[in-house]
Design a protein around this motif. Structure first.
Motif, PDB file in Angstrom:
ATOM      1  N   ASP A  10      -7.173   3.452   2.069  1.00 15.53           N
ATOM      2  CA  ASP A  10      -6.204   4.540   2.261  1.00 15.53           C
ATOM      3  C   ASP A  10      -5.010   4.396   1.326  1.00 15.53           C
ATOM      4  O   ASP A  10      -4.254   3.421   1.433  1.00 15.53           O
ATOM      5  CB  ASP A  10      -5.666   4.526   3.709  1.00 15.53           C
ATOM      6  CG  ASP A  10      -6.679   5.055   4.712  1.00 15.53           C
ATOM      7  OD1 ASP A  10      -7.657   5.690   4.272  1.00 15.53           O
ATOM      8  OD2 ASP A  10      -6.507   4.809   5.922  1.00 15.53           O
ATOM      9  N   HIS A  11      -4.857   5.365   0.428  1.00 15.81           N
ATOM     10  CA  HIS A  11      -3.639   5.484  -0.398  1.00 15.81           C
ATOM     11  C   HIS A  11      -3.261   4.171  -1.087  1.00 15.81           C
ATOM     12  O   HIS A  11      -2.118   3.714  -1.008  1.00 15.81           O
ATOM     13  CB  HIS A  11      -2.471   6.004   0.457  1.00 15.81           C
ATOM     14  CG  HIS A  11      -2.807   7.250   1.209  1.00 15.81           C
ATOM     15  ND1 HIS A  11      -3.060   8.447   0.574  1.00 15.81           N
ATOM     16  CD2 HIS A  11      -2.988   7.475   2.545  1.00 15.81           C
ATOM     17  CE1 HIS A  11      -3.358   9.373   1.474  1.00 15.81           C
ATOM     18  NE2 HIS A  11      -3.333   8.807   2.672  1.00 15.81           N
ATOM     19  N   LEU A  12      -4.244   3.577  -1.754  1.00 13.68           N
ATOM     20  CA  LEU A  12      -4.015   2.313  -2.474  1.00 13.68           C
ATOM     21  C   LEU A  12      -3.219   2.579  -3.753  1.00 13.68           C
ATOM     22  O   LEU A  12      -3.595   3.427  -4.568  1.00 13.68           O
ATOM     23  CB  LEU A  12      -5.361   1.668  -2.801  1.00 13.68           C
ATOM     24  CG  LEU A  12      -5.399   0.546  -3.835  1.00 13.68           C
ATOM     25  CD1 LEU A  12      -4.611  -0.665  -3.379  1.00 13.68           C
ATOM     26  CD2 LEU A  12      -6.823   0.115  -4.129  1.00 13.68           C
ATOM     27  N   ASN A  13      -2.125   1.846  -3.905  1.00 12.99           N
ATOM     28  CA  ASN A  13      -1.316   1.910  -5.126  1.00 12.99           C
ATOM     29  C   ASN A  13      -1.122   0.517  -5.680  1.00 12.99           C
ATOM     30  O   ASN A  13      -0.855  -0.424  -4.936  1.00 12.99           O
ATOM     31  CB  ASN A  13       0.070   2.506  -4.817  1.00 12.99           C
ATOM     32  CG  ASN A  13      -0.015   3.993  -4.507  1.00 12.99           C
ATOM     33  OD1 ASN A  13      -0.219   4.817  -5.388  1.00 12.99           O
ATOM     34  ND2 ASN A  13       0.114   4.341  -3.232  1.00 12.99           N
ATOM     35  N   LYS A  14      -1.277   0.401  -6.998  1.00 10.54           N
ATOM     36  CA  LYS A  14      -0.978  -0.864  -7.672  1.00 10.54           C
ATOM     37  C   LYS A  14      -0.173  -0.546  -8.920  1.00 10.54           C
ATOM     38  O   LYS A  14      -0.644   0.159  -9.819  1.00 10.54           O
ATOM     39  CB  LYS A  14      -2.263  -1.618  -8.041  1.00 10.54           C
ATOM     40  CG  LYS A  14      -2.016  -2.903  -8.837  1.00 10.54           C
ATOM     41  CD  LYS A  14      -1.192  -3.916  -8.066  1.00 10.54           C
ATOM     42  CE  LYS A  14      -0.919  -5.166  -8.882  1.00 10.54           C
ATOM     43  NZ  LYS A  14       0.023  -6.082  -8.206  1.00 10.54           N
TER      44      LYS A  14
END
Length: 279
Positions: A10-14
């Protein structure tokens, strides 16, 4: 009844960098691809949400720098995420965000729930251990202490990936690239993980060796029913393996659907370009 996914992201940000007033106002400011020229921040993964179902192979395709390998490293805890959640179907960590688990629980997920095959075998194997020793290392991490049992499991797995018996005690540094990848696959399967990650596993291999490795992956998936996420920049690999496909560009998911549907009727201009280059 709607089937529950085995793994949900869910809504992975890096993000690499802290961002600045320019790129954090991205509604009004157009970044150069996924990179801010003002503060040098790279948005490697941007709001990625995916679901992986039991027994399916999910393909992730995109050019170099699209964020697909970064996403895999985040999922396998090789890298911390900036934000987002991942949830696995498992009684031990039910509904807990995997990215926020203690290091002990992350080890549990890595040792029992996940298998990983890296693009470069150096990251997945100890090159100066024997092939049997590499598999035993993963078994020991999962709590196995029975030497003869570990040796039997290692030999059976190496046999299943077509490593000849007389080479099982040899070190992977003396093997060809294709054989190293097969040892990595055997190691990744050693604890019967429900989820297997494969990151660009055929890159740099000869075409005939590629075909053998892909056949092996397909057979393993058929026999063991493992769910897999397969990352590749090569649509031909995805076409052969994946049931569903996600297309990534500049850290974002730009298209997803059944693999056949994406190959026959691509919607996004970038996917069209990928598909037509394959024809």
């Amino acid at each position: 009844m709607h089937e529950e996914p085995i793994l949900r992201i869910d809504h992975l940000n890096k993000t690499f960098g802290d961002g600045c007033a320019h790129c954090q106002q991205s509604e009004t400011y157009e970044m150069k691809i996924n990179y801010c020229p003002y503060c040098s921040t790279t948005y490697a993964c941007q709001d990625i949400s995916l679901e992986l179902y039991s027994g399916e192979i999910l393909g992730i395709v995109g050019e170099s720098g699209s964020g697909k390998s970064t996403m895999m490293q985040c999922l396998y805890f090789d890298m911390d995420v900036t934000s987002g959640g991942a949830y696995i179907k498992d009684t031990e960590v039910e509904e807990e965000n995997l990215f926020e688990l203690s290091s002990q629980k992350k080890r549990y997920v890595r040792n029992y729930k996940y298998g990983m095959v890296y693009q470069n075998p150096v990251h997945g194997l100890k090159m100066n251990f024997s092939s049997v020793g590499n598999i035993a290392e993963k078994l020991i991490a999962a709590g196995n202490r029975n030497v003869s049992e570990m040796e039997a499991i290692s030999k059976r797995l190496l046999e299943s990936v077509h490593i000849p018996p007389y080479r099982m005690k040899q070190e992977p540094r003396n093997f060809s690239g294709g054989m190293q990848q097969r040892v990595q696959i055997a190691k990744a399967l050693s604890n019967n993980p429900p989820v297997l990650f494969l990151d660009e596993v055929t890159t740099g291999l000869d075409l005939s060796v590629q075909a053998n490795v892909l056949d092996l992956i397909k057979n393993i998936q058929r026999e063991l029913g493992i769910s897999m996420i397969v990352v590749s920049h090569d649509l031909a690999v995805i076409r052969m393996l994946a049931d569903r496909t996600v297309v990534m560009l500049d850290g974002k998911v730009i298209e997803e659907g059944l693999t056949d549907q994406i190959l026959e009727d691509p919607q996004h201009a970038y996917t069209q370009q990928l598909v037509y280059s394959l024809l």
